[in-house]
Design an enzyme around this catalytic site. Structure first.
Site, PDB file in Angstrom:
ATOM      1  CG  MET A 129     -95.660 -66.292  21.244  1.00  0.00           C
ATOM      2  SD  MET A 129     -96.445 -66.188  19.645  1.00  0.00           S
ATOM      3  CE  MET A 129     -97.226 -67.806  19.512  1.00  0.00           C
ATOM      4  N   GLY A 130     -92.712 -63.260  20.444  1.00  0.00           N
ATOM      5  CA  GLY A 130     -92.805 -61.868  20.916  1.00  0.00           C
ATOM      6  C   GLY A 130     -93.957 -61.198  20.192  1.00  0.00           C
ATOM      7  NE  ARG A 131     -92.936 -55.325  20.326  1.00  0.00           N
ATOM      8  CZ  ARG A 131     -92.126 -54.911  21.288  1.00  0.00           C
ATOM      9  NH1 ARG A 131     -92.606 -54.480  22.413  1.00  0.00           N
ATOM     10  NH2 ARG A 131     -90.825 -54.911  21.113  1.00  0.00           N
ATOM     11  CB  ILE A 132     -93.176 -59.762  14.959  1.00  0.00           C
ATOM     12  CG1 ILE A 132     -92.819 -58.264  15.088  1.00  0.00           C
ATOM     13  CG2 ILE A 132     -93.387 -60.142  13.487  1.00  0.00           C
ATOM     14  CD1 ILE A 132     -91.463 -57.873  14.523  1.00  0.00           C
ATOM     15  NE  ARG A 178     -81.744 -57.813  12.437  1.00  0.00           N
ATOM     16  CZ  ARG A 178     -82.834 -57.046  12.274  1.00  0.00           C
ATOM     17  NH1 ARG A 178     -83.830 -57.459  11.498  1.00  0.00           N
ATOM     18  NH2 ARG A 178     -82.916 -55.873  12.858  1.00  0.00           N
ATOM     19  CD  GLU A 225     -80.587 -58.621   5.265  1.00  0.00           C
ATOM     20  OE1 GLU A 225     -80.663 -57.378   5.395  1.00  0.00           O
ATOM     21  OE2 GLU A 225     -81.342 -59.415   5.832  1.00  0.00           O
ATOM     22  CG  HIS A 252     -84.237 -56.504   5.941  1.00  0.00           C
ATOM     23  ND1 HIS A 252     -83.117 -56.835   6.671  1.00  0.00           N
ATOM     24  CD2 HIS A 252     -85.197 -56.210   6.860  1.00  0.00           C
ATOM     25  CE1 HIS A 252     -83.379 -56.734   7.966  1.00  0.00           C
ATOM     26  NE2 HIS A 252     -84.639 -56.360   8.103  1.00  0.00           N
ATOM     27  CB  ALA A 297     -90.796 -57.228   7.220  1.00  0.00           C
TER      28      ALA A 297
HETATM   29  C1  DGY Z   1     -86.119 -54.062  12.222  1.00  0.00           C
HETATM   30  O1  DGY Z   1     -86.747 -53.049  12.558  1.00  0.00           O
HETATM   31  O2  DGY Z   1     -85.379 -54.666  13.009  1.00  0.00           O
HETATM   32  C2  DGY Z   1     -86.323 -54.551  10.829  1.00  0.00           C
HETATM   33  O3  DGY Z   1     -85.482 -55.557  10.488  1.00  0.00           O
HETATM   34  C3  DGY Z   1     -86.268 -53.417   9.841  1.00  0.00           C
HETATM   35  O4  DGY Z   1     -87.427 -52.693  10.016  1.00  0.00           O
END
Ligand code: DGY
Length: 329
Positions: free
Chosen positions: A156-159, A240, A269, A288, A290
């Site tokens: 539960m960080g920023r994202i 990841r 990847e 990848h 996002a």
């Molecule tokens: C990150 O910033 O760590 C993402 O995986 C790519 O933007």
């Protein structure tokens, strides 16, 4: 003497960042869309003071040993599992990253994968373009509802917080989270409940991974964890790839241990074209992407440039991963 500091930029990044870098530094930019091979990267590091790296550039102690003048690594990413941070700190190399600016783009993508996997959007698209759509089907393409379900956030960080905010605010989801730290804000804002991982896996309808990749989290979701999930569960990974045992995921999706998965990251990847995941209908895989919005990548490029320039001129980095390091002379 006294010229601009020499830096290597391991890929073409948005011009907002590149132009700042070129103003302040003598920059060599790797022109290919593919990463520099490891031996080429090591050779480039022989006489530079700064490096802009991507998550595809592996910077371990052996590579760093070949970079005697390197003062700063500015990673064009928020994650930095491609860099041996302890080795950088020991060697007096500052490391910067790009936190904050990609939070919303990444949370949007996690939600996009969640709804795509839950509602079988990509499977439906393929069905349509393959000419299989013959009529409206009362029992066809049934997915999972979103409203009022339980979201489990691992990390539960920023994202994680930004995804939970979307799902709670827009879809009235209950939020569970698993993290080593308590997130008082998430608890206050949407009643998030901190639980252990088995509880989260057993009680969540949607499980979204937002943990850092490190020795503790690598492979944290494997066969045993899939067995703890509901058969209707949807797993989302926008963090990841190696957090998940990909073979175990393919098995769990194939035999119906879980309902579906949405992945923005894989291990490796890109995935091998022989990976069984690529033959399953109940998984959505994005390459990848996002953080791949115009605005976000521009902001990442700017922070990345400012970290680099600060590092080569001996200033504190605006986004500094290892502020405890002692700069090398
Ligand atoms: C990150 O910033 O760590 C993402 O995986 C790519 O933007």
């Amino acid at each position: 003497m006294g010229g601009k500091p020499k830096v290597f930029v391991s890929r073409i990044i948005p011009d907002v960042g590149l132009s700042l870098i070129r103003e302040a530094c003598a920059a060599e930019v790797w022109p290919s869309p593919l990463p520099p091979p490891a031996d080429v990267l090591a050779a480039k590091l022989a006489d530079v003071e700064g490096l802009v790296s991507l998550l595809t550039d592996k910077l371990d102690d052996a590579v760093l040993a070949k970079a005697p003048r390197l003062k700063v690594i500015s990673n064009f990413a928020v994650g930095f599992n491609n860099i041996d941070i302890n080795a950088c700190t020991r060697r007096g190399i500052a490391v910067g990253n790009t936190p904050g600016v990609l939070t919303d783009a990444t949370a949007d993508m996690a939600f996009c994968l969640l709804i795509s996997a839950a509602r079988r959007v990509v499977e439906g698209h393929r069905y349509t373009i393959d000419g299989k759509w013959k009529t409206w089907e009362p029992l066809g393409h049934l997915g999972q509802d979103l409203v009022g379900r339980t979201l489990g956030i691992v990390g539960m960080g920023r994202i994680g917080y930004a995804l939970a905010r979307r799902c709670h605010g827009g879809w009235d989801m209950k939020v569970l989270y698993h993290d080593v730290y308590k997130n008082a804000q998430a608890e206050a804002d949407f009643g998030a409940r901190q639980v252990d991982l088995p509880t989260l896996l057993a009680e969540s309808d949607f499980i979204s991974l937002h943990a850092d990749l490190n020795d503790t989290t690598r492979g944290m979701i494997g066969a045993a964890q899939f067995k703890m999930m509901k058969r209707t569960a949807v797993l989302i990974n926008s963090a990841r790839g190696p957090l998940v045992n990909q073979k175990a995921l393919a098995t769990a999706l194939k035999d119906g241990t879980i309902f579906a998965a949405g992945l923005d990251v894989t291990d490796p990847e890109p995935p091998s074209m022989n990976d069984p995941l690529l033959r399953l209908a109940n998984v959505v895989i994005a390459p990848h992407i996002a953080s791949a919005t115009v605005q976000t990548r521009n902001q990442m490029a700017e922070i990345c440039a400012r970290n680099l320039i600060a590092g080569v001129t001996g200033q504190p980095l605006p986004a500094w991963v290892n502020p405890e390091m002692v700069p090398r002379k």
